[in-house]
Each structure stands twice: as structure tokens, then as C-alpha cells.
Motif scaffolding. Structure first.
Motif: not given
Length: 617
Positions: A507, A510, A515, A555-558, A562, A604
């Protein structure tokens, strides 16, 4: 004439030896002394007349006059005089021959052991335990000169007198026949045990007298080392033995003694239950080396065996063992249990460094801790190329340790296959997930197995594990959960990019965090049937790559909370989310259900889906 010359030469040589002995303060260290047996040297030295007389009376002169090599700790006349006075004997003739014989044999060791050969530890003398043939033990302590059984010191100037059949070390005291108390007092590593025996000798109990005598003997004593006692005191939050109530101390001491039995290491058997002097049983285990399981369920390793005395035997252990009667009083916390277990000493150090001891000492909370052994921690450090815990950043170490802790008490019978949340977090907010498999024992995240379960504490339970449970990536869960075997096969197919490497990106680097919408094995099976394919290998390279990319948002921990309805960009292209219905629609209009959410990794989050997302066909 030749015969007369021969006898004259021998007589001259004997006179010369005596003269040299007298000239050298009764220490025959001249170069010719090695031409004589141990007996010859003793007979030629006026400082050993009592020893020679004793050997003659016991019929042991021949034992030191043969070809077998011996090491003799030789008491002086003054030493024998003190021995007689201490034991109330007017003369050597008043000492029973059997007692004298065993006492003398207790000064003799097989082989030649010069002072430079001796090390701190145990030797076997030629004296024996009863008629068993088990040799009595001598404790040699080199911390200050050479001291034997804590009562007799080698006279440095008269050490290493070499004979043709061994070596003599002059000693300043007779080495009496040892009891189990002798063995405890001789070895400085049992000094706290001795303090405990003295402190517990009250209210009609005298441990020193009991364990020095024959009533109730032979005794088998499992003797905790000083470090073991230090661990107990630390676990109890005490500074000294004086703070332990006497009745509790006596209960604990009694639990370390087996009466009327001389149990040697060779007598120990796996699973044997042995009743102690305290009344409760201990369980013998040989798995991973000999040890004892007490009422805590924590193994005490037997680290030195068969220290034989005249009235029993001592085995050193690395943990103070506790009966249930004592545990009910002590009721240690999880931190306390760890401190009492020598196999968890690195874990205790790690908890201290991370400031988590107070957390696991809290009696107002409940935790389940998967506790890695010292071996597990050493393997963990080695895998990271680190030399010690000090090389692990404190924030990382803290999260790794928290990843071994669950809230609440979960005994092994409470655990089931599936996901739980540890106290470690992603971004300081969302708890990391832990995958538990009970298919074969209890295995965590596919890397660590429970080796000793259900060690209950005042504030929860400890399960000892054989490997450190590192901070999981999304790949960790894919490989740990057999539900994703086909997904793993797809990600690692030879013609594919290094998806496993990419999805293991830490984390903050990049394209992490990720997710991942993870299709189950059944989802892949349905896909192959839908496409009319015989197996995963029939799916062409480009289509498989594109398909897998459609399952990852970079690029996102959805997390579930969320998710919002609308188009979302994956590494492959857009998909459409219906947050209220928990569905995904792929570019082909196919609707996929999200069936499990928020499997949180350190880089993630994973959501489980029941169909494979396809790129435009």
C-alpha cells in the motif's frame, strides 16, 4: 645380580619420588609423575594418607591402579578430618564401609579430565544410586576456580597431577553423597528455586529437610531455572518471591515433585499422566523434545535431564509449572501466560517494544491471541533478511502483532472456516481480515497453523502457532481460501502478466491499493460452460488477460460502504455498480452478484462475486 639391581632401582626411584614430593609441597608434579598410577602417586604423597587409608578400607585401591583412565578429585588429610568431624565419626574406622565406598567413588570420574577439559555442567561419578547402576551426578562450576557440588574446590596449585592412568585434582573438602537439595544448591541456575524452598519451609513443612532425607524418597524433581522464576514473577506483576503467599508457593512447589519414584529421562513416555506431590497430574510430552504440560496447557521444556542424586533425580525445566489450584488463585492474563512460556519470549519482547503488554494485560477486555513461538519469529526475521526485532520498524511490528489478535474469546471449538477481523488495520481505520481454515486443524491465512490450542487466561485465550502471520495482501487471501483456486490458477498461468506480483504491491506504492472482485471456483465453472470451453486452458491469452483486468480497480480501497451506483473504471474498462442491489453489470450486460464483502488486506480489499466479469465480446 640383575634382579638385585632391578629392586634397588625401584627402591631408589620410590625414595626419589617421595623426596621430590616433600620438596614440592607434597605435589608430585615432576616430569616422571606420569610414570606412576593414581594409586602410586597418592601413596607417595603424605598429604593423602587419610585418602589412601580410606581406599584401602573400601577395597578401592585397585580401581585407581589399573589401565582404565580415571579423574580423581582427591581430598587432603585436612579435608577428611573435617568430613569426620561434620558427620560425628571419631575415625575412618567408624564410617560404615558401604558409606565410605560410595563417598570415595563419588570423587572418581571415568576418563582423564584435565582442568582445561572441564566446563561448567554435570559429570557422572562412579558412585551409584542404590543398586541401580545409575551414576550420581557431580556439578562442576567454573565461575570462580573449579568447584564441585558447591562444597569442594580444586586447589589450583595442585590440579592436573598427571598419572599413567589419569589425572588427580586435589580438593579442599570431601565431596559427600549428594541429595536432590545438594544438586539444587550446587548449581547457581537454581538459586531462586532454593530461595523458594526456604521461603516455603513453614507451617510444619521443611522442604530442605524433606528433600535431603529418605522418607518418601526417591524423589523426582522438575526444577525451574532462575529465568523460569523470573518469567513467573513478571507474569504475576511481582518483584520477588516474598510477594507470593506461602500457601500458594507451597502448592506450586509440591507440583514440581513426584514422590517415591526416580523417573529418568528414559522412563518418560508420550502422553503419560503423572501424579505430583501436590495431588494433581502433569502430562508428559515428547513432541518437539521432552516436556511437561501443566494446567495452563503451556509446555515446560525439560532442558537438562538425569541429574542423579542418592535420594532421587532432578530434571531442569524452563518454566514454573502451575496446577489448576494455583491458576484459580493466580488467574494470569494473556500477557502473563506468554511471560510464563519460554517458547514465547520473543513474542513478549515484541509486545514490549510495540507497547502492547498493557493491552493484553487488561482484565476488563477479552482477546484471542494466535501466539508465534520463538522459532516462528526467527524464521520471520530471516525471511525479511533481518537480524533482530530491533530492525523491524515499530509501526510495522505493531501492526504485525495486532494481526494475531481477535476481540473476544474464541476457543478452538468456536472457530470455523471463514473470515474474521484482527485488530490490525488498513489506514488506521478498517480492520484487516483473517482467513481461518478448520479443514485440517486450524490454519490461518494459509501460512500459520495452531500447534497448541486453548490456553485460557483471565482475559481470553491463547493459541500457540508455528509461524508469524504477516500482514496479508489481496494475494494472501486468494491463495489461502480454496474458494479461489481457479482464480489463482488464472492469475498465475504462464502466458499471463505477473498478476501475483502486481497485486502484492505494498500500500502506498502505485498501483496499490486495489479493489478486487474475486470470482469463486463455481463462477469460473459456470463461465467455461457458458463459453462452451473444456477448461481454463482453452481460454485464449488475450481474453484471459482482459477478463482478469476487469476484476481490479487500481489506486482505491473501495469497501462495501464506499460503493456508489454508476460506472466504475477497472484496469480493463468500465463496469456498472448497483450499490443498493450489490450487483455489477459487465460490458456485455451480464449481471454479477457481490456475495461477500470487505475482505480487507493491507494493500486493498476483496469482494467475492458469483460470476466472472467479461470484457466486451
Amino acid at each position: 645380580m640383575k634382579k638385585l639391581f632391578k629392586w634397588a632401582f625401584v627402591a631408589f626411584l620410590a625414595i626419589t619420588v617421595v623426596a621430590c614430593s616433600n620438596d614440592d609441597d607434597n605435589n608430585p608434579t615432576n616430569p616422571d609423575s606420569s610414570d606412576f598410577t593414581i594409586t602410586n602417586i597418592l601413596q607417595s604423597n603424605s598429604d593423602y594418607t587419610s585418602l589412601v587409608a580410606a581406599l584401602n578400607r573400601a577395597g578401592l585401591t585397585g580401581a585407581l591402579d589399573g589401565v582404565e583412565e580415571r579423574t580423581l578429585f582427591a581430598p587432603t588429610n585436612a579435608a577428611f578430618e573435617q568430613f569426620l568431624n561434620d558427620n560425628g565419626f571419631p575415625s575412618l574406622e567408624e564410617v560404615p564401609v558401604d558409606v565410605l565406598t560410595e563417598t570415595l567413588l563419588n570423587h572418581v570420574v571415568n576418563g582423564s579430565a584435565f582442568s582445561t577439559d572441564l566446563t561448567t555442567g554435570y559429570l557422572n561419578s562412579l558412585a551409584s544410586f542404590g543398586d541401580t547402576g545409575f551414576n550420581l551426578s557431580l556439578f562442576v562450576d567454573l565461575s570462580s576456580g573449579i568447584r564441585v557440588n558447591g562444597v569442594s574446590s580444586v586447589v589450583v596449585a595442585n590440579a592436573d597431577v598427571e598419572a599413567s592412568n589419569g589425572v588427580i585434582h586435589q580438593v579442599d573438602a570431601v565431596i559427600g553423597i549428594p541429595t536432590v537439595v545438594t544438586q539444587a544448591t550446587a548449581n547457581p541456575d537454581f538459586s531462586v528455586l532454593v530461595e523458594a524452598l526456604v521461603a516455603g519451609s513453614t507451617n510444619g513443612v521443611d522442604y530442605v529437610a524433606l528433600l535431603s532425607g529418605t522418607e518418601g524418597s526417591p524423589f523426582t524433581v522438575f526444577a525451574p531455572t532462575n529465568d523460569a522464576f523470573a518469567g513467573l514473577l513478571e507474569a504475576l506483576g511481582l518483584d520477588s518471591l516474598d510477594q507470593i503467599p506461602v500457601d500458594l508457593l507451597q502448592t506450586v512447589l509440591n507440583y514440581h515433585v513426584i514422590a517415591a519414584s526416580n523417573v529418568r529421562a528414559g522412563d518418560l513416555s508420550e502422553g503419560a499422566e503423572v501424579t505430583t506431590f501436590q495431588g494433581e497430574d502433569i502430562l508428559i510430552t515428547l513432541d518437539g523434545g521432552p516436556g511437561i504440560i501443566d494446567a495452563t496447557g503451556i509446555k515446560a521444556n525439560i532442558i537438562a535431564t538425569d541429574v542423579q542424586s542418592s535420594n532421587g533425580i532432578v530434571h531442569a525445566i524452563d518454566k514454573v509449572i502451575l496446577p489448576q489450584e494455583a491458576i484459580d488463585v493466580v488467574n494470569p492474563t494473556i500477557a502473563g501466560l506468554a511471560m510464563m512460556n519460554a517458547d514465547l519470549s520473543i513474542l513478549v519482547d515484541a509486545l514490549g517494544r510495540a507497547g502492547l503488554v498493557d493491552t493484553l494485560n487488561d482484565r476488563n477486555a477479552e482477546f484471542t491471541v494466535f501466539a508465534p513461538t520463538n522459532t516462528a519469529f526467527l524464521a520471520f526475521l530471516d525471511s525479511l533478511g533481518l537480524d533482530s526485532l530491533d530492525d523491524v520498524p515499530v509501526d510495522v511490528l505493531t501492526q504485525v502483532l495486532l494481526n494475531h489478535v481477535l476481540t473476544g474469546t474464541a476457543l478452538s471449538t468456536d472457530l470455523s472456516t471463514g473470515y474474521v477481523s484482527s485488530l490490525a488495520t488498513f489506514g488506521g481505520e478498517d480492520n484487516l481480515s483473517m482467513y481461518i481454515s478448520t479443514a485440517d486443524g486450524v490454519r490461518i491465512n494459509g501460512v500459520s497453523s495452531v500447534a497448541a490450542a486453548d490456553q485460557t487466561a483471565a482475559n481470553g485465550v491463547v493459541h500457540v502457532v508455528d509461524a508469524v502471520i504477516g500482514l496479508p495482501t489481496v494475494v494472501t487471501f486468494a491463495t489461502a481460501d480454496p474458494t479461489f483456486e481457479t482464480l489463482v490458477a488464472a492469475l498465475t498461468r504462464e502466458d499471463q502478466p505477473d498478476f501475483a506480483g502486481i497485486l502484492s504491491t505494498p500500500n502506498g506504492t502505485e498501483p496499490a491499493p486495489f479493489t478486487v472482485f474475486a470470482p469463486t471456483n463455481d463462477a469460473f465453472g459456470d463461465l467455461l460452460a457458458e463459453l462452451g470451453l473444456g477448461g481454463l486452458g482453452d481460454l485464449d491469452t488475450a481474453t484471459l488477460t482482459a477478463t482478469l483486468n476487469y476484476h481490479v480497480i487500481g489506486g482505491a480501497n473501495v469497501r462495501e460502504e464506499d460503493l456508489s451506483s454508476g460506472d466504475v473504471g477497472t484496469l480493463g474498462g468500465n463496469i456498472t455498480i448497483n450499490a443498493a442491489a450489490a450487483t455489477i453489470t459487465d460490458p456485455n450486460g451480464r449481471v454479477i452478484n457481490i456475495v461477500v464483502t470487505n475482505v480487507q488486506a493491507a494493500n486493498g480489499v476483496v469482494h467475492v462475486i458469483n460470476r466472472v466479469i467479461l470484457p466486451p465480446l
